[in-house]
Design a protein around this motif. Structure first.
Motif, PDB file in Angstrom:
ATOM      1  N   ALA A   1       6.059  -4.265   7.761  1.00 52.61           N
ATOM      2  CA  ALA A   1       7.049  -3.882   6.757  1.00 52.61           C
ATOM      3  C   ALA A   1       8.413  -3.647   7.393  1.00 52.61           C
ATOM      4  CB  ALA A   1       6.581  -2.628   6.020  1.00 52.61           C
TER       5      ALA A   1
ATOM      6  N   ASN B   1       3.235   4.112   0.069  1.00 51.73           N
ATOM      7  CA  ASN B   1       2.291   3.488  -0.876  1.00 51.73           C
ATOM      8  C   ASN B   1       3.056   2.993  -2.100  1.00 51.73           C
ATOM      9  OD1 ASN B   1       2.662   5.850  -2.419  1.00 51.73           O
ATOM     10  ND2 ASN B   1       0.522   5.894  -3.069  1.00 51.73           N
ATOM     11  N   ASP B   2       2.406   2.127  -2.873  1.00 51.80           N
ATOM     12  CA  ASP B   2       3.079   1.485  -4.004  1.00 51.80           C
ATOM     13  C   ASP B   2       3.366   2.450  -5.148  1.00 51.80           C
ATOM     14  OD1 ASP B   2       2.924  -0.838  -2.573  1.00 51.80           O
ATOM     15  OD2 ASP B   2       1.300  -1.729  -3.770  1.00 51.80           O
TER      16      ASP B   2
ATOM     17  N   ALA C   1       6.483   4.074  -4.377  1.00 51.98           N
ATOM     18  CA  ALA C   1       7.550   3.068  -4.488  1.00 51.98           C
ATOM     19  C   ALA C   1       7.973   2.884  -5.947  1.00 51.98           C
ATOM     20  CB  ALA C   1       7.078   1.747  -3.896  1.00 51.98           C
TER      21      ALA C   1
ATOM     22  N   VAL D   1      10.141  -1.738   0.314  1.00 51.40           N
ATOM     23  CA  VAL D   1       8.816  -2.275   0.640  1.00 51.40           C
ATOM     24  C   VAL D   1       7.784  -1.177   0.415  1.00 51.40           C
ATOM     25  CG1 VAL D   1       7.315  -3.261   2.427  1.00 51.40           C
ATOM     26  CG2 VAL D   1       9.748  -3.867   2.357  1.00 51.40           C
ATOM     27  N   GLY D   2       6.679  -1.514  -0.237  1.00 54.74           N
ATOM     28  CA  GLY D   2       5.590  -0.570  -0.453  1.00 54.74           C
ATOM     29  C   GLY D   2       4.418  -0.826   0.480  1.00 54.74           C
ATOM     30  N   PHE D   3       3.296  -0.214   0.138  1.00 52.74           N
ATOM     31  CA  PHE D   3       2.085  -0.359   0.957  1.00 52.74           C
ATOM     32  C   PHE D   3       0.872  -0.211   0.043  1.00 52.74           C
ATOM     33  CE2 PHE D   3      -0.979   0.146   4.270  1.00 52.74           C
ATOM     34  CZ  PHE D   3      -0.387  -0.163   5.482  1.00 52.74           C
TER      35      PHE D   3
ATOM     36  N   ASP E   1      -0.398  -3.012  -2.047  1.00 53.23           N
ATOM     37  CA  ASP E   1      -0.459  -4.179  -2.927  1.00 53.23           C
ATOM     38  C   ASP E   1      -1.414  -3.922  -4.088  1.00 53.23           C
ATOM     39  OD1 ASP E   1       0.193  -6.690  -3.889  1.00 53.23           O
ATOM     40  OD2 ASP E   1      -1.351  -7.719  -2.719  1.00 53.23           O
TER      41      ASP E   1
ATOM     42  N   ALA F   1       1.673  -4.192  -8.666  1.00 51.58           N
ATOM     43  CA  ALA F   1       2.870  -4.339  -7.830  1.00 51.58           C
ATOM     44  C   ALA F   1       3.703  -5.550  -8.220  1.00 51.58           C
ATOM     45  CB  ALA F   1       2.479  -4.414  -6.358  1.00 51.58           C
TER      46      ALA F   1
ATOM     47  N   LEU G   1       7.376  -5.989  -6.442  1.00 52.84           N
ATOM     48  CA  LEU G   1       7.475  -5.235  -5.193  1.00 52.84           C
ATOM     49  C   LEU G   1       6.958  -6.016  -3.988  1.00 52.84           C
ATOM     50  CD1 LEU G   1       8.126  -2.393  -3.969  1.00 52.84           C
ATOM     51  CD2 LEU G   1       5.703  -1.837  -4.351  1.00 52.84           C
ATOM     52  N   THR G   2       7.802  -6.110  -2.956  1.00 52.43           N
ATOM     53  CA  THR G   2       7.325  -6.549  -1.648  1.00 52.43           C
ATOM     54  C   THR G   2       6.476  -5.423  -1.076  1.00 52.43           C
ATOM     55  OG1 THR G   2       9.261  -7.946  -1.227  1.00 52.43           O
ATOM     56  CG2 THR G   2       8.026  -7.188   0.692  1.00 52.43           C
ATOM     57  N   THR G   3       5.284  -5.749  -0.577  1.00 51.70           N
ATOM     58  CA  THR G   3       4.375  -4.687  -0.158  1.00 51.70           C
ATOM     59  C   THR G   3       3.388  -5.193   0.871  1.00 51.70           C
ATOM     60  OG1 THR G   3       2.802  -3.013  -0.986  1.00 51.70           O
ATOM     61  CG2 THR G   3       2.741  -5.162  -2.033  1.00 51.70           C
TER      62      THR G   3
END
Length: 332
Positions: free
Chosen positions: A164, A239-240, A243, A264-266, A268, A272, A279-281
């Motif tokens: 990320a 985390n998403d 986000a 950027v999230g985490f 997915d 998302a 969201l990019t994740t």
């Protein structure tokens, strides 16, 4: 069994062999017995068969609640993999991470008769001399800090966080801000450590860490604070769900994503791709984690020695929430 034997015209021993799946029974005889069982509504006593065999064909799962997307998706994969292997799953969710709760969960699973236990929780809760695990039960842990005592399966948290940060730096951002999860979370700690290490390796400024509790509400509060940081052009969120809160706060403050700030999230999560913007994740393969947990437990039950850590790789999913910096002017 006597009634089935009489109706099928075979011995009780033959009925027993059919019930236990003995391949030596000829097919025509097997079918007669199965037809008689169906007509009489006969069901083998699985508890009695388990006692006779010495195994219960059941896997226990202890998890820290079911509100976490990762826990639920891992549990789904465990249930599916166990079912395909002929095992049932007994779930014990814990409402609080205490030693007493963990001890009580193991006691309950021992009473319910399981062959193996998968722990979706942080292994620090097992680090006590007061906790005695049943000696016959095999244990697998979903926590990459659980080295040495049990087989471990987990997502490669550090790799995901680094990807990320690397993505945002490669786009041209001078540094990356971070909204971390709660301090007591090992997963949040690993992601935060990897974020900081990636910045320091590139000689970049390390901004102060913001903290959330995994919820959109905490992300919203952090997003309001980040909207006031004129030098913030990129944010890595742990985390998403958080986000999502950050995106809402930016929208309300007129901070455009990704023109003004990239996010950027985490995880997915399934939603998302439907965020505004999508969201990019970091994608975590929770299904693979669950499958490997069951595989490790079954290997242990077969008498194999299973040690070490299996880390499931992550992957960055690029969507519309990230871009090169400087595409827009931040509002005053």
């Amino acid at each position: 069994m006597a009634d089935v034997a009489a109706l099928a015209g075979v011995s009780s021993q033959t009925v027993s062999r059919v019930s236990n799946g003995d391949p030596a029974v000829i097919e025509s005889t097997r079918q007669k017995v199965l037809d008689a069982m169906k007509e009489l509504g006969y069901r083998p006593n699985s508890a009695a068969r388990a006692l006779k065999r010495g195994d219960f064909r059941a896997i226990g799962v202890i998890t820290m609640g079911l509100s976490s997307t990762g826990n639920v998706r891992t549990l789904e994969a465990i249930a599916g993999s166990a079912s395909r292997a002929g095992y049932a799953v007994t779930l014990i969710p814990l409402d609080a991470p205490t030693q007493d709760n963990v001890r009580g969960a193991f006691t309950r699973l021992d009473e319910l008769a399981v062959d193996a236990v998968i722990l979706i929780m942080e292994v620090r809760l097992l680090d006590t001399t007061a906790l005695r695990l049943p000696p016959h039960v095999k244990v697998v842990v979903v926590d990459s800090d659980a080295t040495g005592r049990f087989p471990v399966v987990d997502t490669d948290q550090r790799q995901g966080a680094r990807s990320a940060v690397r993505h945002l730096l490669d786009l041209g951002h001078e540094t990356v801000w971070h909204l971390a999860g709660p301090e007591e979370s090992f997963a949040a700690g690993r992601r935060a450590e990897a974020w900081e290490a990636a910045l320091r390796e590139e000689g970049r400024k390390v901004p102060p860490v913001l903290r959330g509790d995994w919820t959109p509400e905490s992300g919203y509060g952090a997003g309001l604070a980040l909207a006031e940081e004129a030098g913030c052009t990129a944010v890595f969120v742990a985390n998403d769900q958080m986000a999502l809160g950050v995106l809402r706060a930016f929208h309300e403050r007129g901070v455009r994503v990704p023109e003004d700030v990239s996010v950027v999230g985490f995880d997915d999560i399934a939603e998302a791709s439907s965020f505004i913007p999508p969201l990019t994740t970091v994608h975590q393969d929770f299904g693979k984690v669950g499958e490997l947990c069951v595989e490790a437990a079954l290997r242990e039950l077969r008498g194999e020695t299973v040690t070490g850590v299996q880390l499931v790789p992550t992957s960055l999913v690029e969507r519309a929430s990230t871009a090169v910096p400087g595409r827009g002017d931040r509002p005053a």
